[in-house]
Design a protein around this motif. Structure first.
Motif, short mmCIF file in Angstrom:
data_model
loop_
_atom_site.label_atom_id
_atom_site.label_comp_id
_atom_site.label_asym_id
_atom_site.label_seq_id
_atom_site.Cartn_x
_atom_site.Cartn_y
_atom_site.Cartn_z
N ASN A 80 -46.90 47.21 90.77
CA ASN A 80 -48.00 46.34 91.19
C ASN A 80 -48.83 46.96 92.31
O ASN A 80 -50.07 46.91 92.26
N ASP A 86 -50.79 49.80 90.69
CA ASP A 86 -51.84 49.32 89.79
C ASP A 86 -53.04 48.78 90.55
O ASP A 86 -54.17 48.86 90.05
N ASP A 87 -52.81 48.23 91.74
CA ASP A 87 -53.93 47.76 92.56
C ASP A 87 -54.87 48.92 92.89
O ASP A 87 -56.10 48.76 92.86
N GLU A 116 -56.24 56.46 86.25
CA GLU A 116 -55.08 56.24 85.39
C GLU A 116 -54.70 57.50 84.63
O GLU A 116 -53.52 57.76 84.38
N SER A 154 -56.81 49.90 89.79
CA SER A 154 -57.88 48.92 89.54
C SER A 154 -59.07 49.13 90.47
O SER A 154 -60.22 48.91 90.08
N ASP A 155 -58.77 49.56 91.70
CA ASP A 155 -59.83 49.78 92.68
C ASP A 155 -60.50 51.15 92.52
O ASP A 155 -61.42 51.48 93.29
#
Length: 251
Positions: A84, A87-88, A97, A91-92
């Motif tokens: 988590n 992944d933050d 990825e 996402s930012d």
């Protein structure tokens, strides 16, 4: 007992911050979960001998490391103990990825002092006067521990006994020194403790998967070196070190 716990918790709060990497540091800078410290020490030596690339590590709770990176810390590679927090950053846009992997896995275990015979299961913690876990908001092992306690229906009952720690290594210290009667850490950390034993292993169905993702930061100053180190972490040589120290390969 409660006053002692509050005092120790306050100490944890004061000392719980990881140091920020310095601007313009020489070589590759890696921010890594504290539970990786022993493995990375061995792997770093092998990698530097083979490539000549110097690596500087910044260890801490994955949530704290994520916050540092979000605030602009000069980091090239991030290895988290939870998906988590990682992944933050993906996402930012802080980590691409395509420049990341799911590296290794781990297990959650209950540890007690070596001569303790009273605590043999996670449910036995309701009878303990004190126990330690990582702070769930910033330490993935603490997050997983809370999930286990909630699954077993004992989270609320344990609130008065818990001493929160800045990372899993601090939990080890509390248990080995006798400051608490039990703690919950990763299997790899438990193997590093001399004055403790594993009382129980958490069922994987009780908590989220314990996976360590790793990725190169989009703005990495040493992107090529970071990519080379990430590749090396996936090599048979590095994986042998991980497995020897209690981590698990991902299928």
């Amino acid at each position: 007992m409660k006053k002692w716990l509050l005092g120790l918790s306050a100490l944890v709060f004061v000392s719980g911050c990881t140091s920020m990497p310095e601007e313009g540091s020489e070589g590759l800078t890696v921010s890594a979960a504290a539970s990786l410290q022993d493995a990375m020490s061995e792997i770093e030596e092998q990698f530097e001998a083979e490539t000549g690339i110097e690596v500087t590590f910044n260890y801490g709770g994955s949530g704290s490391l994520k916050q540092q990176i979000s605030q602009g810390a000069p980091v090239d590679l991030f290895i988290s103990a939870a998906e988590n927090h990682f992944d933050d950053l993906v996402s930012d846009g802080v980590i691409n990825e395509s420049d990341s992997v799911r590296l290794i896995a781990n297990e959650l275990v209950l540890i007690v002092p070596r001569d303790d015979f009273d605590i043999a299961t996670f449910e036995d913690l309701t009878e303990a006067e004190s126990l330690s876990i990582g702070t769930p908001e910033t330490v993935p092992a603490g997050q997983y521990s809370q999930e286990v306690f909630e699954e077993l229906g004992i989270w609320e009952e344990l609130q008065e006994q818990i001493v929160f720690a800045k990372d899993v290594r601090q939990v080890l210290t509390y248990v080995e020194s006798g400051n608490v009667q039990a703690g919950v850490v990763y299997h790899s950390d438990a193997l590093a403790g001399d004055q403790l034993k594993i009382a129980a292993t958490g069922d994987e169905e009780w908590h989220s998967p314990i996976v360590y993702p790793a990725g190169v930061l989009s703005g990495a100053e040493h992107a090529e070196d970071a990519a080379a180190f990430l590749d090396y972490l996936q090599s048979d040589e590095a994986m042998a070190v991980f497995e020897e120290l209690g981590f698990k390969r991902l299928n």
